[in-house]
Design an enzyme around this catalytic site. Sequence first.
Site, PDB file in Angstrom:
ATOM      1  N   HIS A 241       0.830  -1.218   0.000  1.00 48.10           N
ATOM      2  CA  HIS A 241       0.000   0.000   0.000  1.00 48.10           C
ATOM      3  C   HIS A 241       0.858   1.259   0.000  1.00 48.10           C
ATOM      4  O   HIS A 241       2.030   1.228   0.362  1.00 48.10           O
ATOM      5  CB  HIS A 241      -0.982   0.028   1.182  1.00 48.10           C
ATOM      6  CG  HIS A 241      -0.376   0.009   2.543  1.00 48.10           C
ATOM      7  ND1 HIS A 241      -0.099  -1.147   3.227  1.00 48.10           N
ATOM      8  CD2 HIS A 241       0.022   1.033   3.356  1.00 48.10           C
ATOM      9  CE1 HIS A 241       0.414  -0.848   4.409  1.00 48.10           C
ATOM     10  NE2 HIS A 241       0.507   0.456   4.510  1.00 48.10           N
TER      11      HIS A 241
ATOM     12  N   GLU B 212       7.575   1.052   5.133  1.00 49.43           N
ATOM     13  CA  GLU B 212       6.999  -0.028   5.948  1.00 49.43           C
ATOM     14  C   GLU B 212       7.240  -1.343   5.220  1.00 49.43           C
ATOM     15  O   GLU B 212       7.076  -1.410   3.997  1.00 49.43           O
ATOM     16  CB  GLU B 212       5.491   0.203   6.138  1.00 49.43           C
ATOM     17  CG  GLU B 212       4.786  -0.875   6.935  1.00 49.43           C
ATOM     18  CD  GLU B 212       3.288  -0.632   7.067  1.00 49.43           C
ATOM     19  OE1 GLU B 212       2.760   0.345   6.523  1.00 49.43           O
ATOM     20  OE2 GLU B 212       2.618  -1.455   7.733  1.00 49.43           O
TER      21      GLU B 212
HETATM   22  C1  LIG Z   1       1.044  -0.608  11.109  1.00 47.90           C
HETATM   23  C2  LIG Z   1      -0.352  -0.111  10.997  1.00 47.90           C
HETATM   24  C3  LIG Z   1      -0.590   0.571   9.665  1.00 47.90           C
HETATM   25  C4  LIG Z   1      -0.424  -0.463   8.558  1.00 47.90           C
HETATM   26  O1  LIG Z   1      -0.127  -0.115   7.414  1.00 47.90           O
HETATM   27  O2  LIG Z   1      -0.682  -1.648   8.873  1.00 47.90           O
HETATM   28  C5  LIG Z   1       0.361   1.726   9.483  1.00 47.90           C
HETATM   29  O3  LIG Z   1       0.985   1.954   8.476  1.00 47.90           O
HETATM   30  S1  LIG Z   1       0.498   2.718  10.867  1.00 47.90           S
HETATM   31  C6  LIG Z   1       1.474   4.121  10.284  1.00 47.90           C
HETATM   32  C7  LIG Z   1       1.808   5.008  11.436  1.00 47.90           C
HETATM   33  N1  LIG Z   1       2.941   4.485  12.172  1.00 47.90           N
HETATM   34  C8  LIG Z   1       4.189   4.880  11.863  1.00 47.90           C
HETATM   35  O4  LIG Z   1       4.408   5.720  11.005  1.00 47.90           O
HETATM   36  C9  LIG Z   1       5.295   4.222  12.654  1.00 47.90           C
HETATM   37  C10 LIG Z   1       6.663   4.656  12.151  1.00 47.90           C
HETATM   38  N2  LIG Z   1       6.796   6.103  12.210  1.00 47.90           N
HETATM   39  C11 LIG Z   1       7.514   6.701  13.230  1.00 47.90           C
HETATM   40  O5  LIG Z   1       8.062   6.068  14.101  1.00 47.90           O
HETATM   41  C12 LIG Z   1       7.589   8.219  13.159  1.00 47.90           C
HETATM   42  O6  LIG Z   1       6.548   8.697  12.336  1.00 47.90           O
HETATM   43  C13 LIG Z   1       8.943   8.743  12.604  1.00 47.90           C
HETATM   44  C14 LIG Z   1      10.066   8.345  13.550  1.00 47.90           C
HETATM   45  C15 LIG Z   1       9.205   8.207  11.207  1.00 47.90           C
HETATM   46  C16 LIG Z   1       8.860  10.259  12.521  1.00 47.90           C
HETATM   47  O7  LIG Z   1       8.370  10.720  13.747  1.00 47.90           O
HETATM   48  P1  LIG Z   1       8.373  12.303  14.014  1.00 47.90           P
HETATM   49  O8  LIG Z   1       7.859  13.024  12.811  1.00 47.90           O
HETATM   50  O9  LIG Z   1       7.668  12.548  15.312  1.00 47.90           O
HETATM   51  O10 LIG Z   1       9.914  12.496  14.240  1.00 47.90           O
HETATM   52  P2  LIG Z   1      10.838  13.607  13.746  1.00 47.90           P
HETATM   53  O11 LIG Z   1      10.128  14.918  13.716  1.00 47.90           O
HETATM   54  O12 LIG Z   1      12.092  13.473  14.523  1.00 47.90           O
HETATM   55  O13 LIG Z   1      11.145  13.169  12.199  1.00 47.90           O
HETATM   56  C17 LIG Z   1      12.441  12.829  11.858  1.00 47.90           C
HETATM   57  C18 LIG Z   1      12.642  13.350  10.447  1.00 47.90           C
HETATM   58  O14 LIG Z   1      11.866  12.523   9.566  1.00 47.90           O
HETATM   59  C19 LIG Z   1      10.946  13.340   8.860  1.00 47.90           C
HETATM   60  N3  LIG Z   1       9.733  12.556   8.717  1.00 47.90           N
HETATM   61  C20 LIG Z   1       8.847  12.230   9.670  1.00 47.90           C
HETATM   62  N4  LIG Z   1       7.847  11.468   9.149  1.00 47.90           N
HETATM   63  C21 LIG Z   1       8.138  11.341   7.832  1.00 47.90           C
HETATM   64  C22 LIG Z   1       7.495  10.679   6.748  1.00 47.90           C
HETATM   65  N5  LIG Z   1       6.344  10.021   6.930  1.00 47.90           N
HETATM   66  N6  LIG Z   1       8.057  10.740   5.521  1.00 47.90           N
HETATM   67  C23 LIG Z   1       9.224  11.420   5.328  1.00 47.90           C
HETATM   68  N7  LIG Z   1       9.897  12.081   6.315  1.00 47.90           N
HETATM   69  C24 LIG Z   1       9.337  12.024   7.553  1.00 47.90           C
HETATM   70  C25 LIG Z   1      10.744  14.570   9.697  1.00 47.90           C
HETATM   71  O15 LIG Z   1      10.312  15.628   8.878  1.00 47.90           O
HETATM   72  C26 LIG Z   1      12.130  14.770  10.237  1.00 47.90           C
HETATM   73  O16 LIG Z   1      12.924  15.327   9.205  1.00 47.90           O
HETATM   74  P3  LIG Z   1      13.807  16.641   9.535  1.00 47.90           P
HETATM   75  O17 LIG Z   1      14.403  17.002   8.201  1.00 47.90           O
HETATM   76  O18 LIG Z   1      14.806  16.166  10.559  1.00 47.90           O
HETATM   77  O19 LIG Z   1      12.830  17.658  10.069  1.00 47.90           O
HETATM   78 CO    CO Z   2       0.921   1.294   6.465  1.00 48.80          CO
END
Ligand SMILES: CC[C@H](C(=O)O)C(=O)SCCNC(=O)CCNC(=O)[C@H](O)C(C)(C)COP(=O)(O)OP(=O)(O)OC[C@H]1O[C@@H](n2cnc3c(N)ncnc32)[C@H](O)[C@@H]1OP(=O)(O)O
Ligand code: CO
Length: 141
Positions: free
Chosen positions: A7, A130
């Site tokens: 997805h 993912e």
């Molecule tokens: C599993 C159930 C369901 C499924 O398909 O079955 C799902 O998919 S659930 C989806 C939701 N769960 C997750 O996304 C879990 C993994 N994600 C995480 O752990 C966080 O979202 C994380 C660590 C990727 C980012 O968290 P956060 O934004 O709070 O942290 P930061 O601000 O420190 O981000 C670090 C850096 O990454 C950039 N960032 C964040 N999210 C994304 C993204 N989705 N795509 C691209 N870049 C992303 C963020 O802007 C920061 O960049 P920087 O340049 O340092 O500002």
């Molecule tokens: Co997902």
Amino acid sequence: MLGRINHIAIAVPDIAAASATYRDTLGAKVSAPQLLPEHGVTVVFIELPNTKVELLEPLGDASPISAFLAKNPDGGMHHICYEVDDLMAARDRLIEAGARVLGNGEPKIGAHGKPVLFLHPKDFFGTLIELEQSADVSTAV
Ligand SMILES: CC[C@H](C(=O)O)C(=O)SCCNC(=O)CCNC(=O)[C@H](O)C(C)(C)COP(=O)(O)OP(=O)(O)OC[C@H]1O[C@@H](n2cnc3c(N)ncnc32)[C@H](O)[C@@H]1OP(=O)(O)O
Ligand SMILES: [Co+2]
């Protein structure tokens, strides 16, 4: 290692409104919402001929997508989910290669009832990846 795209996920501020747009404007078949408190999101799926779109809305105060939506208040592309035929072998290979596996590195059960892991977006060209254990081992290429 990589199999099919399972997805493409889009984070949205209002999953009911986004579902209505996909259904009414894009003519898509949208699933009922699934609340996933263990993942901090509510999801719906749009089944397509060759993959799915997952719409995500934050659920609870500690949603992992809240910061993303704060930066992208209208919503945005959030992650891509690839199927792999052996999630644990893929994880070990990625760690060996220096990639960051998010969380404690142990898979969680995703929205499809299969184990999933996430890889840090900064290691993959600004794209959150993912990985989902595929049901069918013949999907891997
Ligand atoms: C599993 C159930 C369901 C499924 O398909 O079955 C799902 O998919 S659930 C989806 C939701 N769960 C997750 O996304 C879990 C993994 N994600 C995480 O752990 C966080 O979202 C994380 C660590 C990727 C980012 O968290 P956060 O934004 O709070 O942290 P930061 O601000 O420190 O981000 C670090 C850096 O990454 C950039 N960032 C964040 N999210 C994304 C993204 N989705 N795509 C691209 N870049 C992303 C963020 O802007 C920061 O960049 P920087 O340049 O340092 O500002
Ligand atoms: Co997902």
